[in-house]
Design an enzyme around this catalytic site. Structure first.
Site, mmCIF file in Angstrom:
data_model
loop_
_atom_site.group_PDB
_atom_site.id
_atom_site.type_symbol
_atom_site.label_atom_id
_atom_site.label_comp_id
_atom_site.label_asym_id
_atom_site.label_seq_id
_atom_site.Cartn_x
_atom_site.Cartn_y
_atom_site.Cartn_z
ATOM 1 N N ARG A 100 1.995 -1.786 -6.094
ATOM 2 C CA ARG A 100 2.079 -0.623 -6.698
ATOM 3 C C ARG A 100 3.389 0.202 -6.950
ATOM 4 O O ARG A 100 3.991 0.725 -7.851
ATOM 5 C CB ARG A 100 0.989 0.380 -6.248
ATOM 6 N N GLU A 160 4.662 -6.147 1.567
ATOM 7 C CA GLU A 160 4.332 -6.575 0.348
ATOM 8 C C GLU A 160 3.969 -5.200 -0.776
ATOM 9 O O GLU A 160 2.896 -5.236 -1.252
ATOM 10 C CB GLU A 160 2.974 -7.445 0.531
ATOM 11 N N PRO A 161 5.025 -4.615 -1.306
ATOM 12 C CA PRO A 161 4.835 -3.677 -2.127
ATOM 13 C C PRO A 161 4.306 -4.314 -3.668
ATOM 14 O O PRO A 161 4.759 -5.145 -3.984
ATOM 15 C CB PRO A 161 6.098 -2.906 -2.410
ATOM 16 N N CYS A 186 -16.953 1.780 -26.143
ATOM 17 C CA CYS A 186 -18.498 2.046 -26.164
ATOM 18 C C CYS A 186 -19.182 2.277 -24.802
ATOM 19 O O CYS A 186 -19.973 1.648 -24.430
ATOM 20 C CB CYS A 186 -19.147 1.068 -26.791
ATOM 21 N N GLU A 187 -18.586 3.277 -24.286
ATOM 22 C CA GLU A 187 -19.123 3.816 -23.001
ATOM 23 C C GLU A 187 -18.610 5.228 -22.607
ATOM 24 O O GLU A 187 -17.566 5.650 -22.903
ATOM 25 C CB GLU A 187 -18.210 3.323 -21.476
ATOM 26 N N TYR A 230 -12.260 4.179 -10.231
ATOM 27 C CA TYR A 230 -12.210 4.916 -9.238
ATOM 28 C C TYR A 230 -11.460 6.425 -9.314
ATOM 29 O O TYR A 230 -10.929 6.669 -8.253
ATOM 30 C CB TYR A 230 -11.607 3.991 -7.729
ATOM 31 N N GLY A 263 0.949 -1.252 0.008
ATOM 32 C CA GLY A 263 -0.002 0.014 0.052
ATOM 33 C C GLY A 263 0.658 1.527 0.088
ATOM 34 O O GLY A 263 0.080 2.433 0.074
ATOM 35 N N TYR A 305 -1.438 -2.165 -12.059
ATOM 36 C CA TYR A 305 -2.931 -2.185 -12.198
ATOM 37 C C TYR A 305 -3.711 -1.522 -13.541
ATOM 38 O O TYR A 305 -4.895 -1.151 -13.458
ATOM 39 C CB TYR A 305 -3.684 -1.503 -10.695
HETATM 40 C C1 PLP Z 1 -2.951 -5.290 -2.915
HETATM 41 C C2 PLP Z 1 -2.481 -5.898 -1.941
HETATM 42 C C3 PLP Z 1 -0.923 -5.549 -1.740
HETATM 43 C C4 PLP Z 1 -0.156 -4.555 -2.607
HETATM 44 O O1 PLP Z 1 -1.030 -3.358 -2.472
HETATM 45 P P1 PLP Z 1 -0.297 -2.118 -3.392
HETATM 46 O O2 PLP Z 1 -1.045 -1.110 -3.046
HETATM 47 O O3 PLP Z 1 -0.233 -2.542 -4.520
HETATM 48 O O4 PLP Z 1 1.092 -1.912 -2.747
HETATM 49 C C5 PLP Z 1 -0.052 -6.027 -0.753
HETATM 50 N N1 PLP Z 1 -0.916 -7.097 -0.066
HETATM 51 C C6 PLP Z 1 -2.032 -7.499 0.100
HETATM 52 C C7 PLP Z 1 -2.717 -8.394 0.844
HETATM 53 C C8 PLP Z 1 -2.954 -6.955 -0.974
HETATM 54 O O5 PLP Z 1 -4.085 -7.287 -1.146
#
Ligand code: PLP
Length: 434
Positions: free
Chosen positions: A291, A288-289, A359-360, A332, A246, A388
């Site tokens: 994005r 867990e990067p 077509c939207e 979003y 995140g 994404y």
């Molecule tokens: C989506 C997700 C991530 C990655 O999130 P980013 O915003 O892409 O860094 C990491 N862990 C879990 C469990 C997720 O669902």
């Protein structure tokens, strides 16, 4: 954020030393272009800064952000772990060369078939979302002679300030078990007594596009305090913890920028100290990067088909892709900046709306883009589309999926071929009248 390998030569955008005009000539449009050196530098930045003398650290790439053999192969070589949320993502990670023990399996509703696949392939870790899933995994393991390491996903109730579709830890979130849930302690107790599941500890992921370290520290406080409470209540030693991903990215020029390396150093320092203060037995810490690993490195190139002046509103710049290759603006409200790759600089900037060809009516890529005199035939580049966009692409209107090319040091490597017409029907069967 790390620097991109963008430069302008004779007013033409070059990425990784390759002219974007050459790229579209060779691979067509739309085209996803990835700055390979930036991805390598970003992976190194994560691995080298999220490092500790007292703890084992794991940088786990959330592959849902961008998943193909090429990017996964590159990150496997760089030494990251990988997080998969489906059988398909596990399959790709294995094919790309990740060792099974470096694959972590996530998801709020993993099917029996997917779990069996993960177990058969000796996947390193499963992050359990809920009680039913725990029982399902136990059932599957009781029929084999295997044991498996697990974390339990907790919803820590940290409210971040992003769009509600990318927040994940509100009380009504579908992910994990809420930390205030009265049944939680009994579930953990049952898990710690399991003969086949080894519960290593807890996992949380507070959402996406979080730019402030404060939210991650808050998450760490909550999760570590909770781990301590459970250790004492259940007389059980937890060995691992995972704080999810995140980490925010700079999607357009109005988003904040921050020093990723300094951010990671401060975060791991804070975690080390808290683990020591709480006197916990945790040995392994993961993040867990997704994005933040790939977004800044990606640029989408489109060809402009027409400039249309409607009776009201901004003039429209039509491009030859749209929500099929990047649904995020429609889904979003994601905001991007664009530039003309073949006329990167000039004096005639005006505001336009960039619309796709699907077509939207909602197929708008950029609501308000400052562009330098766009003309039919120009190449429009949208920056920071690395995460994404391709991952969420669709074949709506039977759009052919764009090619993906990685560029570095003047060299282009094709990672995914552009879809061909025949690819559209590989799984279709013909109607035969009897
Ligand atoms: C989506 C997700 C991530 C990655 O999130 P980013 O915003 O892409 O860094 C990491 N862990 C879990 C469990 C997720 O669902």
């Amino acid at each position: 954020m790390l620097d991109k390998n963008y430069e302008y030569i004779d007013n033409i955008l070059h990425i990784g030393g390759v002219s974007t005009l050459k790229l579209v000539e060779e691979y067509g449009t739309p085209l996803y272009v990835y700055d390979q050196k930036l991805i390598k530098d970003t992976a190194s930045c994560f691995i080298e800064n999220f490092k500790s003398d007292t703890l084992r650290t794991e940088v786990i790439y959330a592959s849902k952000a961008l998943s193909n053999l090429y990017i996964l192969g590159l990150l496997a070589k760089k030494g990251t772990f990988v997080d998969a949320v489906s059988m398909g993502e596990i399959f790709l990670a294995l094919k790309a060369g990740f060792k099974p023990e470096k694959i972590h399996f996530h998801g709020n509703n993993k099917t029996k078939e997917e779990l069996a696949y993960a177990i058969d392939n000796n996947i390193g870790l499963i992050i359990i979302d809920n009680y039913d899933e725990f029982k399902l995994i136990e059932d599957l393991l009781l029929n084999s002679d295997k044991k498996i390491d697990c974390l339990l996903r907790i919803n820590p109730d940290v409210k971040t300030s992003t769009h509600k579709y990318i927040q994940t830890s509100n009380a009504d979130s579908k992910f994990g078990i809420n930390i205030r849930d009265e049944k939680l302690k009994d579930i953990i107790k049952e898990m710690t007594n399991s003969k086949v599941i080894k519960l290593l500890g807890f996992h949380a992921h507070i959402g996406s596009q979080v730019n402030e370290l404060g939210f991650f520290k808050e998450e760490a406080d909550i999760l570590l305090r909770f781990t301590k409470e459970m250790e004492e209540a259940l007389a059980y030693k937890f060995k691992a913890i995972n704080f999810g991903g995140g980490f925010g990215v700079r999607q357009n020029t109005s988003d904040p920028s921050y020093d990723l390396g300094a951010f990671l150093k401060e975060f791991i320092g804070y975690i080390e100290k808290s683990i020591k203060d709480y006197d916990l037995s945790i040995e392994t810490v993961g993040i867990e990067p997704g994005r933040s690993m790939v977004n800044q490195a990606g640029t989408t190139l489109y060809r402009v088909g027409s400039i249309k002046h409607t009776l009201e509103g901004l003039p429209l710049v039509f491009v030859d892709g749209g929500m099929s290759d990047n649904i995020r603006p429609s889904l979003y409200g994601a905001k991007y900046d664009a530039l003309l790759a073949n006329r990167a600089k000039g004096e005639a900037y005006e505001t336009y709306r960039v619309a796709g060809k699907l077509c939207e009516s909602g197929d708008i890529l950029i609501d308000e883009a400052r562009l330098n005199n766009p003309q039919k035939g120009d190449i429009l580049a949208i920056e920071n589309t690395g995460a994404y966009s391709l991952a969420m692409s669709s074949s709506y209107n039977k759009q052919l999926k764009p090619a993906v090319v990685f560029v570095e040091d003047g060299k282009a490597s094709l990672a995914v071929k552009r879809e061909a017409l025949e690819d559209l029907i590989v799984n279709d069967l013909e109607y035969i009248e009897d």
